[in-house]
Design a protein around this motif. Structure first.
Motif, PDB file in Angstrom:
ATOM      1  N   TYR A   1       0.811  -1.174   0.057  1.00  0.00           N
ATOM      2  CA  TYR A   1      -0.100  -0.085   0.157  1.00  0.00           C
ATOM      3  C   TYR A   1       0.765   1.320   0.109  1.00  0.00           C
ATOM      4  CZ  TYR A   1      -3.382  -3.453   1.769  1.00  0.00           C
ATOM      5  OH  TYR A   1      -4.117  -4.579   1.800  1.00  0.00           O
ATOM      6  N   LEU A   2       0.188   2.484  -0.548  1.00  0.00           N
ATOM      7  CA  LEU A   2       1.122   3.536  -0.404  1.00  0.00           C
ATOM      8  C   LEU A   2       0.295   4.648   0.464  1.00  0.00           C
ATOM      9  CD1 LEU A   2       1.777   4.029  -4.160  1.00  0.00           C
ATOM     10  CD2 LEU A   2       3.426   3.115  -2.375  1.00  0.00           C
ATOM     11  N   LEU A   3       1.134   5.444   1.008  1.00  0.00           N
ATOM     12  CA  LEU A   3       0.515   6.461   2.092  1.00  0.00           C
ATOM     13  C   LEU A   3       1.419   7.746   1.748  1.00  0.00           C
ATOM     14  CD1 LEU A   3      -1.512   7.584   4.025  1.00  0.00           C
ATOM     15  CD2 LEU A   3       0.185   7.120   5.943  1.00  0.00           C
ATOM     16  N   GLU A   4       0.621   8.813   1.346  1.00  0.00           N
ATOM     17  CA  GLU A   4       1.448   9.957   0.850  1.00  0.00           C
ATOM     18  C   GLU A   4       1.229  10.766   1.928  1.00  0.00           C
ATOM     19  OE1 GLU A   4       2.233  12.626  -2.917  1.00  0.00           O
ATOM     20  OE2 GLU A   4       0.102  12.213  -2.427  1.00  0.00           O
ATOM     21  N   ARG A   5       2.297  11.224   2.605  1.00  0.00           N
ATOM     22  CA  ARG A   5       2.205  12.333   3.794  1.00  0.00           C
ATOM     23  C   ARG A   5       2.896  13.422   3.320  1.00  0.00           C
ATOM     24  NH1 ARG A   5       3.556  10.550   9.151  1.00  0.00           N
ATOM     25  NH2 ARG A   5       2.549  12.209   9.911  1.00  0.00           N
ATOM     26  N   GLY A   6       2.227  14.785   3.028  1.00  0.00           N
ATOM     27  CA  GLY A   6       3.092  15.810   2.574  1.00  0.00           C
ATOM     28  C   GLY A   6       3.812  15.354   1.388  1.00  0.00           C
ATOM     29  N   ARG A   7       5.366  15.695   1.413  1.00  0.00           N
ATOM     30  CA  ARG A   7       6.103  15.116   0.180  1.00  0.00           C
ATOM     31  C   ARG A   7       6.624  13.789   0.267  1.00  0.00           C
ATOM     32  NH1 ARG A   7       5.942  18.928  -3.362  1.00  0.00           N
ATOM     33  NH2 ARG A   7       5.075  20.918  -2.452  1.00  0.00           N
ATOM     34  N   ARG A   8       6.309  13.032   1.580  1.00  0.00           N
ATOM     35  CA  ARG A   8       6.591  11.842   1.689  1.00  0.00           C
ATOM     36  C   ARG A   8       5.847  10.601   1.272  1.00  0.00           C
ATOM     37  NH1 ARG A   8       9.284  11.640   6.715  1.00  0.00           N
ATOM     38  NH2 ARG A   8       8.035   9.778   7.288  1.00  0.00           N
ATOM     39  N   ILE A   9       6.377   9.753   0.420  1.00  0.00           N
ATOM     40  CA  ILE A   9       5.399   8.582   0.243  1.00  0.00           C
ATOM     41  C   ILE A   9       5.983   7.155   0.879  1.00  0.00           C
ATOM     42  CG2 ILE A   9       4.328   7.057  -1.659  1.00  0.00           C
ATOM     43  CD1 ILE A   9       4.456   9.472  -3.474  1.00  0.00           C
ATOM     44  N   ASN A  10       5.129   6.718   1.815  1.00  0.00           N
ATOM     45  CA  ASN A  10       5.461   5.471   2.342  1.00  0.00           C
ATOM     46  C   ASN A  10       4.836   4.401   1.788  1.00  0.00           C
ATOM     47  OD1 ASN A  10       6.791   6.401   4.919  1.00  0.00           O
ATOM     48  ND2 ASN A  10       4.778   7.246   5.341  1.00  0.00           N
ATOM     49  N   ARG A  11       5.641   3.275   1.560  1.00  0.00           N
ATOM     50  CA  ARG A  11       5.228   2.005   1.000  1.00  0.00           C
ATOM     51  C   ARG A  11       4.988   0.988   2.255  1.00  0.00           C
ATOM     52  NH1 ARG A  11       7.022  -0.260  -4.916  1.00  0.00           N
ATOM     53  NH2 ARG A  11       6.188  -2.418  -4.738  1.00  0.00           N
ATOM     54  N   TYR A  12       3.989   0.227   2.140  1.00  0.00           N
ATOM     55  CA  TYR A  12       3.923  -0.599   3.479  1.00  0.00           C
ATOM     56  C   TYR A  12       3.174  -1.784   3.210  1.00  0.00           C
ATOM     57  CZ  TYR A  12      -0.308   1.602   4.208  1.00  0.00           C
ATOM     58  OH  TYR A  12      -2.106   1.919   4.061  1.00  0.00           O
ATOM     59  N   ARG A  13       3.180  -2.656   4.200  1.00  0.00           N
ATOM     60  CA  ARG A  13       2.427  -3.807   4.272  1.00  0.00           C
ATOM     61  C   ARG A  13       1.542  -3.556   5.540  1.00  0.00           C
ATOM     62  NH1 ARG A  13       3.483  -8.807   0.332  1.00  0.00           N
ATOM     63  NH2 ARG A  13       4.579  -7.177  -1.222  1.00  0.00           N
ATOM     64  N   GLY A  14       0.323  -4.465   5.735  1.00  0.00           N
ATOM     65  CA  GLY A  14      -0.313  -4.497   6.907  1.00  0.00           C
ATOM     66  C   GLY A  14      -1.178  -3.161   7.012  1.00  0.00           C
ATOM     67  N   ARG A  15      -1.787  -2.924   8.134  1.00  0.00           N
ATOM     68  CA  ARG A  15      -2.689  -1.825   8.314  1.00  0.00           C
ATOM     69  C   ARG A  15      -2.313  -0.416   8.030  1.00  0.00           C
ATOM     70  NH1 ARG A  15      -6.569  -0.380  13.196  1.00  0.00           N
ATOM     71  NH2 ARG A  15      -8.242   1.023  12.146  1.00  0.00           N
ATOM     72  N   ALA A  16      -1.029  -0.331   8.323  1.00  0.00           N
ATOM     73  CA  ALA A  16      -0.590   1.020   8.209  1.00  0.00           C
ATOM     74  C   ALA A  16       1.098   1.091   8.206  1.00  0.00           C
ATOM     75  CB  ALA A  16      -0.980   2.006   9.249  1.00  0.00           C
TER      76      ALA A  16
ATOM     77  N   GLN B   1       2.565  -3.903  -6.253  1.00  0.00           N
ATOM     78  CA  GLN B   1       1.661  -2.911  -5.397  1.00  0.00           C
ATOM     79  C   GLN B   1       0.251  -3.322  -5.533  1.00  0.00           C
ATOM     80  OE1 GLN B   1       2.315   1.150  -5.319  1.00  0.00           O
ATOM     81  NE2 GLN B   1       3.935   1.198  -6.849  1.00  0.00           N
ATOM     82  N   THR B   2      -0.428  -3.051  -4.402  1.00  0.00           N
ATOM     83  CA  THR B   2      -1.919  -3.148  -4.381  1.00  0.00           C
ATOM     84  C   THR B   2      -2.659  -2.225  -5.437  1.00  0.00           C
ATOM     85  OG1 THR B   2      -2.182  -1.842  -2.794  1.00  0.00           O
ATOM     86  CG2 THR B   2      -1.882  -4.221  -2.050  1.00  0.00           C
ATOM     87  N   GLY B   3      -1.966  -1.301  -5.808  1.00  0.00           N
ATOM     88  CA  GLY B   3      -2.883  -0.285  -6.332  1.00  0.00           C
ATOM     89  C   GLY B   3      -3.712   0.668  -5.545  1.00  0.00           C
ATOM     90  N   GLN B   4      -3.558   0.234  -4.261  1.00  0.00           N
ATOM     91  CA  GLN B   4      -4.346   1.049  -3.050  1.00  0.00           C
ATOM     92  C   GLN B   4      -3.469   2.012  -2.559  1.00  0.00           C
ATOM     93  OE1 GLN B   4      -6.684  -1.492  -0.480  1.00  0.00           O
ATOM     94  NE2 GLN B   4      -6.555  -3.090  -1.863  1.00  0.00           N
ATOM     95  N   ALA B   5      -3.923   3.499  -2.448  1.00  0.00           N
ATOM     96  CA  ALA B   5      -3.168   4.555  -1.864  1.00  0.00           C
ATOM     97  C   ALA B   5      -4.189   5.382  -1.063  1.00  0.00           C
ATOM     98  CB  ALA B   5      -2.445   5.015  -3.036  1.00  0.00           C
ATOM     99  N   ALA B   6      -3.511   6.120  -0.246  1.00  0.00           N
ATOM    100  CA  ALA B   6      -4.175   7.180   0.609  1.00  0.00           C
ATOM    101  C   ALA B   6      -3.119   8.312   0.551  1.00  0.00           C
ATOM    102  CB  ALA B   6      -4.366   6.951   1.980  1.00  0.00           C
ATOM    103  N   SER B   7      -3.853   9.592   0.509  1.00  0.00           N
ATOM    104  CA  SER B   7      -2.881  10.632   0.511  1.00  0.00           C
ATOM    105  C   SER B   7      -3.370  11.819   1.218  1.00  0.00           C
ATOM    106  CB  SER B   7      -2.724  11.254  -0.894  1.00  0.00           C
ATOM    107  OG  SER B   7      -2.126  12.492  -1.048  1.00  0.00           O
TER     108      SER B   7
END
Lengths: 473, 473
Positions: free
Chosen positions: A100-115, A321-327
């Protein structure tokens, strides 16, 4: 289904039936089928020239389908799962393998699990926030939020206000904003805290709402979710009249008369299965009681633009990638892989929700498309910049929905006007996803609401049946 | 005025005019007169069988009149004062000589001046609260609340939430509750803080809103405030069509067509001069833009029951009382002496507003009367228990008002949907007290809104006139 030919002609004479149903969304169609099964004649009046309401398929060609409206089925959504199965519709899992991807500000975290692994301050803050929320969720009475202990206080503040007092970090506040936009298509300032708590509770908790596998986004319907509505409508045949928005509901001691464009229906009962904001726009004779009328003034619809970029293949899958992301940066906040079952073509589904939907909804389509693709490119790389096709639907412009995903109550709403949400007004009964006690706002809730409303009607017609059917008082 | 005879007949043919006006409340009537003075033909469509909207006289016999709706005129309300004078209507001061009463819990304070002498804690708290509020009022842009510095934060919270953080004593919170009910007919939890600030600022401050002499309750119209509307309607003659609620507004490049019960009107422009919540119930072809449609979903009306007890004489005056009282105990929170100019008969006006109006509105009339008289008896002694007559009007049940005193925006409303409040949609223009930048919600604001809307219409018809008339961009 009766299409245009019925219009004008039907205006000339009154259609007599046992029960009229307004709205051929999932709630209305299920209600009509249940009524017919109970031996009652039924007519469904639908404003649009199609059935499905907030369910809408889009054909990609080659028999491939994506959805422009509601689409997912998750665990504990027993009613919609059973209905899909009964109608011979298969489901398939939302693509959920990889990172999964989580974009916070200018940073993109790539991760597994819930967060992703957050820093200690944010981790601790999120943990205490979740604990606080869980205590509140446990307190809520989903069948009567106004009876929740401390309901008045919970209903007197926005989710925004509560979050400021309940969090220590900006990251935790951004998390609530993501949830608010993703689940309600509204901002934390739009929602009564009590409404938020009720809605999450009605779905079984935050993790249930957020999750793909094991949660509300777990499965999809092969052929598209609108197939559920279409198959129900096929069964109902001529009982469904399209292009017939109801304008007036008159009631007297012996029944109701519905005046719609192209049709006039006289019935013993009517089930109104449209969103509250739209139900309030129908003229009632005599007028609705103040509590019900006031409720229709206080349950606006969310704002969402569903945008989908179509690629020859789901290239992100090959990249793990799952193709799932949050920003938190936006304007796209939530992304899913929305490809058909065989993964061809590849589809990225990007939501503009709440504030971003309101803002970008006023833009020229090409500017909005550019902004969405810019987000997808930041998240998934340069290949995302050039989809072979791009489709979108702004539900704010869907006059017969009034917005999406659904209606929400603003502060003070539940504790003063809430009891009118389901209470019949004489021979008028209320259905629709917003009136559900479980999975409010979801397909599953729409079905449950229809079953409840049908129970009321049958119970009134035959008090003994009501007891057997478990009608709620 | 054209009464029933026009109905049915008018349906057969289309009335052609320059400008259609919806609503024969003060805004609609003033707009129509201004348009006619500018040489434009005008038709006013009114849903009720009377003019005046939220202004309504009640005849007590012997030529004596009291008002069941809006009634007061105060300093700086230049537009309504000028209009009353122009129409040959005299005003007289609200009875304001003697002592005021404030009931807090089981204690009743009798006092002169703005407030009783409170203990030091409450006095200090009220002083700092007022200073805080004044700083916020100064910040608000009344012509564009969404442009207020920090607007998003002010709009993200309810007045209830803000008050909890801004006060130290229960007494100060009760004061805000009294103001909220008395001014908005709503609870602090119903209101966006920004809306509260805007509204108070638009009236010139809290003291202006609360006061009788020197404030918004200073003067009354001899013969009753509805006379203003009636005299305007007399001037307009056949241009006002009663019993003709507008159902559909269709617009195209060359004009608008309004389909009403009993009348169809074709015009170059339409001015919609009804509350937002009701304007949203009209069907628009094509549909309204999302921002405007969304606004109509988010501006509910307040709840008020105006109760009046009529006595042979205003016995409280002889006892040195103004007849004015406030109570934190309720359910009646605010009382005025509402006797005719000669003080005969004596009338005590008791308001049920916000929560109490919602609650007691569902009671049997005799129970509600008993509760109201019980409050008046606590305040004014046993003589108040036996009025010679008692009349009341529950504005929640007035379908063509949708509630009273007016519409208010809930959190998130101003900053996202606010700009649509006055912005014309093609040839559709918006008037009504809720759209005023000064004295929003008051008779004065209704007149100002009409003048603005007429300026827009004339400006569109003749761009040079717009400049001369000072039309706002």
């Amino acid at each position: 289904m009766v299409k245009d030919k019925a219009r004008g002609a039907a205006r000339e004479h009154v259609v007599e039936t046992d029960v009229a149903v307004l709205g051929a969304g999932l709630a209305g169609l299920v209600a009509a089928r249940e009524l017919q099964r109970a031996g009652l004649r039924t007519v469904v009046l639908e404003a649009r020239e199609r059935v499905g309401g907030r369910l809408l398929n889009h054909q990609l060609g080659d028999g491939k389908t994506i959805e422009m409206g509601g689409q997912w089925i998750g665990p504990t959504q027993d009613r919609v799962a059973a209905l899909a199965k009964e109608l011979g519709l298969a489901t398939f899992p939302t693509h959920d393998r990889g990172d999964y991807l989580l974009e916070r500000g200018r940073r993109i975290n790539r991760y597994r699990g819930r967060a992703p692994r957050f820093g200690p301050a944010l981790s601790a803050d999120l943990a205490q926030l979740e604990a606080r929320l869980n205590r509140l969720f446990d307190r809520v009475h989903p069948d009567a939020p106004w009876d929740t202990p401390g309901a008045e206080r919970l209903d007197a503040q926005t989710l925004w206000s509560w979050t400021r007092g309940a969090t220590f970090t900006r990251g935790a506040r951004e998390f609530i904003e993501l949830v608010s936009e993703g689940v309600f298509a509204a901002q934390p300032q739009d929602l009564s805290l009590l409404h938020f708590l009720f809605y999450v509770r009605a779905a079984g908790g935050l993790e249930m709402l957020e999750s793909t596998t094991g949660g509300a986004q777990q499965d999809r319907v092969v052929g598209g979710s609108q197939m559920i509505a279409q198959r129900l409508a096929d069964e109902l045949g001529d009982a469904v009249i399209l292009g017939a928005p109801a304008r007036t509901i008159s009631r007297d001691d012996s029944g109701v008369t519905i005046l719609a464009d192209g049709a006039t229906v006289r019935a013993n009962h009517v089930i109104v299965a449209v969103p509250l904001a739209l139900a309030g726009r129908i003229a009632y004779e005599p007028a609705l009681p103040p509590q019900r009328d006031g409720l229709t003034q206080r349950m606006p619809m969310g704002a969402v633009i569903k945008c989908q970029a179509i690629f020859d293949e789901p290239f992100w899958r090959a990249e793990g990638q799952t193709g799932q992301a949050a920003s938190t940066r936006g304007p796209v906040r939530i992304v899913y892989d929305n490809s058909p079952p065989d993964g061809s073509p590849g589809v990225l589904l990007a939501f503009l929700e709440g504030g971003p939907a309101r803002r970008l909804g006023a833009w020229a389509p090409e500017d909005r498309r550019a902004a969405v693709l810019d987000c997808l490119t930041r998240l998934f790389g340069p290949r995302a910049a050039s989809p072979r096709d791009y489709v979108e639907l702004d539900w704010q412009r869907e006059r017969w929905s009034g917005g999406c995903y659904g209606g929400y109550l603003q502060p003070g709403g539940w504790t003063t006007y809430g009891p009118a949400l389901r209470a019949p007004v004489g021979r008028i009964h209320w259905a629709g996803a917003e009136t559900a006690e479980r999975w409010c706002g979801y397909m599953d809730g729409a079905i449950r609401s229809a079953e409840r409303a049908v129970g009321e009607v049958i119970g009134t017609e035959n008090p003994r049946a009501a007891v057997a059917g478990g009608v709620q008082a």
